[in-house]
Scaffold this motif. Structure first.
Motif, PDB file in Angstrom:
ATOM      1  N   CYS A  57      63.906 -17.144 -15.073  1.00 45.16           N
ATOM      2  CA  CYS A  57      62.657 -17.605 -14.456  1.00 45.16           C
ATOM      3  C   CYS A  57      61.463 -17.289 -15.371  1.00 45.16           C
ATOM      4  CB  CYS A  57      62.464 -16.926 -13.107  1.00 45.16           C
ATOM      5  SG  CYS A  57      61.059 -17.540 -12.165  1.00 45.16           S
ATOM      6  N   GLY A  58      60.633 -18.290 -15.617  1.00 42.27           N
ATOM      7  CA  GLY A  58      59.451 -18.107 -16.444  1.00 42.27           C
ATOM      8  C   GLY A  58      59.684 -18.242 -17.931  1.00 42.27           C
ATOM      9  N   GLN A 158      48.305 -17.141 -18.400  1.00 41.84           N
ATOM     10  CA  GLN A 158      48.892 -15.799 -18.390  1.00 41.84           C
ATOM     11  C   GLN A 158      50.375 -15.879 -17.998  1.00 41.84           C
ATOM     12  OE1 GLN A 158      47.376 -12.856 -19.241  1.00 41.84           O
ATOM     13  NE2 GLN A 158      45.583 -14.062 -19.854  1.00 41.84           N
ATOM     14  N   ILE A 159      51.201 -15.074 -18.653  1.00 42.28           N
ATOM     15  CA  ILE A 159      52.618 -15.007 -18.309  1.00 42.28           C
ATOM     16  C   ILE A 159      52.848 -13.866 -17.327  1.00 42.28           C
ATOM     17  CG2 ILE A 159      54.927 -14.523 -19.206  1.00 42.28           C
ATOM     18  CD1 ILE A 159      54.204 -15.891 -21.754  1.00 42.28           C
ATOM     19  N   LYS A 160      53.581 -14.136 -16.270  1.00 45.97           N
ATOM     20  CA  LYS A 160      53.878 -13.115 -15.267  1.00 45.97           C
ATOM     21  C   LYS A 160      55.100 -12.303 -15.683  1.00 45.97           C
ATOM     22  CE  LYS A 160      52.053 -15.911 -11.451  1.00 45.97           C
ATOM     23  NZ  LYS A 160      52.360 -16.556 -10.147  1.00 45.97           N
ATOM     24  N   HIS A 161      55.193 -11.086 -15.154  1.00 49.19           N
ATOM     25  CA  HIS A 161      56.316 -10.209 -15.483  1.00 49.19           C
ATOM     26  C   HIS A 161      56.990  -9.631 -14.232  1.00 49.19           C
ATOM     27  CE1 HIS A 161      55.242 -10.305 -19.735  1.00 49.19           C
ATOM     28  NE2 HIS A 161      53.978 -10.143 -19.368  1.00 49.19           N
ATOM     29  N   ASP A 162      56.665 -10.180 -13.059  1.00 46.77           N
ATOM     30  CA  ASP A 162      57.223  -9.626 -11.814  1.00 46.77           C
ATOM     31  C   ASP A 162      58.031 -10.659 -11.042  1.00 46.77           C
ATOM     32  OD1 ASP A 162      55.158 -11.284 -11.054  1.00 46.77           O
ATOM     33  OD2 ASP A 162      54.282  -9.882  -9.612  1.00 46.77           O
ATOM     34  N   TYR A 163      58.710 -11.545 -11.765  1.00 45.41           N
ATOM     35  CA  TYR A 163      59.474 -12.609 -11.109  1.00 45.41           C
ATOM     36  C   TYR A 163      60.582 -12.079 -10.207  1.00 45.41           C
ATOM     37  CZ  TYR A 163      57.230 -16.090 -14.132  1.00 45.41           C
ATOM     38  OH  TYR A 163      56.326 -16.902 -14.760  1.00 45.41           O
ATOM     39  N   MET A 164      61.071 -10.869 -10.482  1.00 37.42           N
ATOM     40  CA  MET A 164      62.169 -10.323  -9.676  1.00 37.42           C
ATOM     41  C   MET A 164      61.783 -10.150  -8.206  1.00 37.42           C
ATOM     42  SD  MET A 164      60.174  -7.679 -10.584  1.00 37.42           S
ATOM     43  CE  MET A 164      60.516  -7.458 -12.321  1.00 37.42           C
ATOM     44  N   LYS A 165      60.481 -10.130  -7.927  1.00 36.53           N
ATOM     45  CA  LYS A 165      60.019  -9.980  -6.551  1.00 36.53           C
ATOM     46  C   LYS A 165      60.049 -11.305  -5.780  1.00 36.53           C
ATOM     47  CE  LYS A 165      56.816  -6.249  -7.826  1.00 36.53           C
ATOM     48  NZ  LYS A 165      55.414  -5.775  -7.797  1.00 36.53           N
ATOM     49  N   ASN A 228      71.183  -8.449 -10.889  1.00 39.44           N
ATOM     50  CA  ASN A 228      70.417  -8.925 -12.042  1.00 39.44           C
ATOM     51  C   ASN A 228      69.119  -9.565 -11.561  1.00 39.44           C
ATOM     52  OD1 ASN A 228      72.224 -11.186 -11.005  1.00 39.44           O
ATOM     53  ND2 ASN A 228      70.830 -12.303 -12.351  1.00 39.44           N
ATOM     54  N   GLY A 229      68.231  -9.885 -12.495  1.00 38.26           N
ATOM     55  CA  GLY A 229      66.988 -10.557 -12.145  1.00 38.26           C
ATOM     56  C   GLY A 229      66.063 -10.652 -13.342  1.00 38.26           C
ATOM     57  N   PRO A 230      64.976 -11.407 -13.234  1.00 40.06           N
ATOM     58  CA  PRO A 230      64.053 -11.621 -14.350  1.00 40.06           C
ATOM     59  C   PRO A 230      62.899 -10.618 -14.377  1.00 40.06           C
ATOM     60  CG  PRO A 230      63.475 -13.068 -12.551  1.00 40.06           C
ATOM     61  CD  PRO A 230      64.665 -12.268 -12.077  1.00 40.06           C
TER      62      PRO A 230
END
Length: 364
Positions: A57-58, A158-165, A228-230
């Protein structure tokens, strides 16, 4: 370029990297423009699984294997119910697929999923650029747009870094079985992980990211799997705090993102790799079994080996760069792996990780 590439003569393709490098090619997929972190994957097959893997994701994925799409898209190999890749880059795209299971082509999948694609570029050169410069912010477009416009779009996004949520389930999903009750904390779980649990007759409950520890206790699981997750594991602060409580009371297995969150929960640290591990041929050494395995991997972060020494024992190492690929707790029934045991590049060599987890849950 091959004649079976959809709309290749009509759609312009542009790739612009944050260091000013750009590539011109042809477009496919959904017409549009997207911004994300560019990464490369060295796998020769598995593009459908990659497209539908929430861990991407992302990200804009650059495929180093030169021909993508030759065996089409089928109904059974998705890792989730949607495409998560932000954009796809390939040397050549084949839409005249040959596979008895296929029901569609890769271009149609991307169009349906609103994913932008660019092909007809030197993907090996792009991979070398990423290896030299590290992870890069990237914008790709298959619209009639100038390089200067792409640069402006890149700088303003801006690139996000909390896609796992956000990528996991929003509701509790129950999959009945006669075996051990396993609670899966969903940071972006792949369907093959769930399948491996079901194949072992587990009673599986898939839980949303924000599930509290008290809610997990009410389920009274025999074991917990951190999926797992992004994204950056340090952004998963709530999950880290919950994991601190989980590991004291339940047998626990962490996979990929789950492995990193577990490290943070025991007081360790994670760090961003220069360009990550993404492919199906990464050698991993199991120290306890004195045996090496070929593994499937997809991650951009790693666990700092020195930071976990107080609580954990390292069980697996990466044979390319010696990063931590597995660890176990010194006193608790808790362990984790950085690679994907469900990825089956061997094809089933590392599935023993699931057997080990189930045996631990049963107290064997």
């Amino acid at each position: 370029m091959p004649q079976n590439c959809v709309r290749g003569d009509k759609m312009k393709g542009l790739i612009y990297l944050e260091d000013g490098t750009y590539y011109e090619g042809r477009g496919f997929g959904k017409e549009g423009t997207c911004v994300g972190e560019i990464v490369f994957n060295t796998s020769m097959t598995g593009y459908q699984e990659m497209l539908t893997d929430p861990s991407y994701c992302g990200q804009i994925v650059n495929m180093t294997y030169p021909l993508i799409g030759n065996y089409g898209i089928n109904e059974i190999e998705n890792e989730s119910n949607k495409v998560y890749v932000k954009g796809l880059i390939a040397r050549e795209i084949c839409t005249n697929y040959s596979n008895y299971m296929a029901s569609s082509d890769i271009n149609s999948m991307l169009v349906k999923s609103n994913v932008v694609g660019v092909y007809g570029v030197d993907t090996r050169s792009i991979a070398k650029k990423i290896r030299d410069c590290g992870s890069l912010k990237c914008v790709i477009s298959n619209k009639d747009i100038s390089v200067s416009e792409l640069k402006e779009i890149l700088n303003s996004t801006q690139i996000k870094h909390d896609y796992m949520k956000k990528v996991g389930t929003k509701t509790i999903i129950k999959l009945k079985g006669e075996g051990p009750k396993i609670a899966v904390i969903d940071f972006g779980v792949k369907q093959n992980i769930i399948k491996n649990l079901i194949d072992r007759n587990c009673d599986v409950t898939i839980l949303p990211y924000e599930t509290s520890y008290d809610e997990i206790v009410k389920l009274n699981p025999d074991g917990v799997l951190l999926s797992n997750g992004p994204g950056d594991p340090k952004e998963a602060k709530e999950a880290v705090e919950t994991t601190k409580k989980i590991i004291k009371n339940f047998p626990t297995l962490g996979i990929c993102m789950g492995h990193q969150i577990l490290a943070l929960a025991v007081g360790g640290q994670t760090y961003k790799l220069k360009y990550g591990h993404r492919g199906a041929n990464h050698g991993v050494y199991d120290i306890e079994l004195d045996k090496a395995y070929i593994t499937s991997q997809n991650h951009g972060y790693a666990v700092d080996s020195k930071s976990i020494e107080k609580e954990m024992i390292i069980t697996h190492i990466n044979l390319n760069d010696m990063t931590v690929e597995g660890m176990k707790h010194k006193t608790l029934p808790v362990f984790s792996v950085q690679f994907h045991p469900e990825g089956s590049p061997g094809p089933t060599d590392t599935s023993y990780i699931f057997d080990k987890f189930i045996s631990m849950v049963k107290g064997e």
